[in-house]
Design a protein around this motif. Structure first.
Motif, PDB file in Angstrom:
ATOM      1  N   GLY A  76       0.788  -1.225   0.000  1.00 21.33           N
ATOM      2  CA  GLY A  76       0.000   0.000   0.000  1.00 21.33           C
ATOM      3  C   GLY A  76       0.817   1.269   0.000  1.00 21.33           C
ATOM      4  N   ASN A  77       2.043   1.223  -0.527  1.00 20.15           N
ATOM      5  CA  ASN A  77       2.907   2.402  -0.468  1.00 20.15           C
ATOM      6  C   ASN A  77       3.076   3.109  -1.806  1.00 20.15           C
ATOM      7  OD1 ASN A  77       4.385   0.392  -1.706  1.00 20.15           O
ATOM      8  ND2 ASN A  77       6.316   0.972  -0.747  1.00 20.15           N
ATOM      9  N   ALA A  78       2.349   2.682  -2.835  1.00 17.80           N
ATOM     10  CA  ALA A  78       2.481   3.344  -4.134  1.00 17.80           C
ATOM     11  C   ALA A  78       1.256   3.055  -4.987  1.00 17.80           C
ATOM     12  CB  ALA A  78       3.747   2.876  -4.857  1.00 17.80           C
ATOM     13  N   ILE A  79       0.936   3.998  -5.863  1.00 18.31           N
ATOM     14  CA  ILE A  79      -0.137   3.816  -6.840  1.00 18.31           C
ATOM     15  C   ILE A  79       0.467   3.165  -8.081  1.00 18.31           C
ATOM     16  CG2 ILE A  79      -1.833   4.976  -8.288  1.00 18.31           C
ATOM     17  CD1 ILE A  79      -1.928   7.215  -6.214  1.00 18.31           C
ATOM     18  N   VAL A  80      -0.085   2.050  -8.497  1.00 15.87           N
ATOM     19  CA  VAL A  80       0.496   1.313  -9.618  1.00 15.87           C
ATOM     20  C   VAL A  80      -0.347   1.390 -10.883  1.00 15.87           C
ATOM     21  CG1 VAL A  80       1.711  -0.284  -8.096  1.00 15.87           C
ATOM     22  CG2 VAL A  80      -0.605  -0.832  -8.844  1.00 15.87           C
ATOM     23  N   ASP A  81      -1.615   1.739 -10.761  1.00 20.57           N
ATOM     24  CA  ASP A  81      -2.472   1.805 -11.943  1.00 20.57           C
ATOM     25  C   ASP A  81      -2.110   3.017 -12.797  1.00 20.57           C
ATOM     26  OD1 ASP A  81      -3.829  -0.440 -11.090  1.00 20.57           O
ATOM     27  OD2 ASP A  81      -5.336   0.710  -9.988  1.00 20.57           O
TER      28      ASP A  81
END
Length: 294
Positions: A76-81
Motif C-alpha cells: 500500500g505504499n504506491a499507486i500502480v495503476d
C-alpha cells in the motif's frame, strides 16, 4: 537438439558460497529467502533483447512488472495503476534516465539538479547547479548505500535472468504477507532490525564519544500504525572535531566517511545489514574503542 527439445535450467535466486551444511550466518534477509525462491526456466527463454515490444520499457519482463505492482498493492505504499515501470542496472542509470525525462527540452541551458545530504557518491558527476529552476533528487528515507559501482550506461536492457530471479523473490515476499501460515518477511526483518538497533544504541549510550542519529516514529501504510524507524544504513557523529573514519580504522573498524556523501569528516556511515557475526564484531570493537578513550 530437435525443434521440440528444451534445456531446463534450475536457478537459486540467492547463490550461496558456503556449503549447504555450513550453518554460519549470512545476511539475515538473504537467509530468509534461501530455499524459497528457486526458479526453473527453459534454456531458450528470453533470448531476445525485447521482452515486450509494446511496452514503454521494452526490455522489462512481464513477470517482474506483475510482481512489482502486486507487492506495491499488498504493502500500500504506491499507486500502480496507469503508471509505467522502468528497470535499470544500478541507481545511476535510473537517475540519469529520470533527469533526462524531467529536463525541459526547450531551454538553452541544462536545468540545475540539487540533493540534500546524504546523497549518492555518483551524484556530483551527473548533476550541475545554476541559478533558476531545478530538479531535486530525494534520497531519504532510502539512504544511499555508498557502494561504488562501475558505469553501466552503455548496456542495453537489464539481464533477463536477474529480472526473473527478482520476480520470484517479490512473489515470495508478497505471498508471505497474504498467507498467515507463512513467515512474514516484514515482521521478520523488523524483529531483526529492532534487535540490532537496541544493541547499537546501548554501545553508543555507554560512552560520550559518539552521537547516534535519531529517527522519529512514522506512520506505516502497511501495518496501519506508528512504527519506530530502524534504517538499514545510518550515521554516527563524533562529538569532537576530527576524522572519525580514520580514528575508527586505527581500531580495525571499517566505515565510510561522511565526506563521500556531502557531509563532513565527523560523520561516518555504517550498514546494519551485515551478518550477525560481523555485526557482533563491530559492536565489540566499538565498545572496546570507547573504553580506551572514556
Amino acid at each position: 537438439m530437435s525443434g521440440t527439445d528444451v534445456c531446463l535450467v534450475k536457478c537459486s535466486s540467492v547463490p550461496c558460497a558456503a556449503p549447504e551444511n555450513d550453518t554460519r550466518d549470512t545476511s539475515p534477509l538473504l537467509f530468509w529467502i534461501r530455499n524459497k525462491c528457486d526458479i526453473t526456466f527453459h534454456g531458450d527463454d528470453s533470448l531476445s533483447y525485447f521482452a515486450n515490444g509494446k511496452s514503454l520499457c521494452w526490455f522489462l519482463e512481464s513477470k517482474l512488472e506483475e510482481q512489482i505492482k502486486r507487492l506495491h498493492s499488498v504493502v500500500g505504499n504506491a499507486i500502480v495503476d496507469d503508471h509505467y515501470i522502468v528497470v535499470g542496472t544500478g541507481s545511476s542509470q535510473l537517475v540519469q534516465d529520470a533527469l533526462y525525462a524531467l529536463s525541459p527540452s526547450d531551454q538553452p541551458e541544462p536545468i540545475s539538479v540539487v540533493s540534500y545530504t546524504p546523497f549518492y557518491l555518483a551524484y556530483p558527476d551527473v548533476t550541475l547547479f545554476k541559478d533558476g529552476p531545478y530538479i531535486e533528487l530525494i534520497t531519504s528515507p532510502n539512504n544511499p548505500d555508498g557502494i561504488i559501482r562501475e558505469p553501466v550506461i552503455g548496456k542495453i536492457g537489464v539481464s533477463k535472468e536477474a529480472q526473473l530471479r527478482a520476480a520470484k523473490i517479490l512473489e515470495v515476499v508478497s505471498n508471505s504477507c497474504l498467507d498467515f501460515t507463512l513467515e512474514n518477511l516484514f515482521e521478520y526483518s523488523q524483529s531483526l532490525m529492532t534487535d540490532k538497533w537496541q544493541r547499537l544504541r546501548k554501545v553508543v549510550m555507554d560512552n560520550d564519544l559518539f552521537v547516534l542519529q535519531n529517527y522519529p516514529p512514522q506512520y506505516c501504510l502497511f501495518t496501519k500504525d506508528l512504527c519506530e524507524s530502524h534504517l538499514v544504513i545510518t550515521k554516527i557523529l563524533q562529538r569532537e572535531e576530527g576524522d572519525c573514519e580514520k580514528l575508527l580504522k586505527e581500531h580495525t573498524i571499517q566505515t565510510r566517511s561522511g565526506r563521500r556523501f556531502g557531509s563532513d569528516s565527523r560523520n561516518v556511515r555504517i550498514s546494519m545489514l551485515s551478518s550477525d557475526e560481523d555485526f557482533n564484531i563491530f559492536l565489540k570493537r566499538s565498545y572496546g574503542y570507547s573504553r580506551i578513550y572514556k
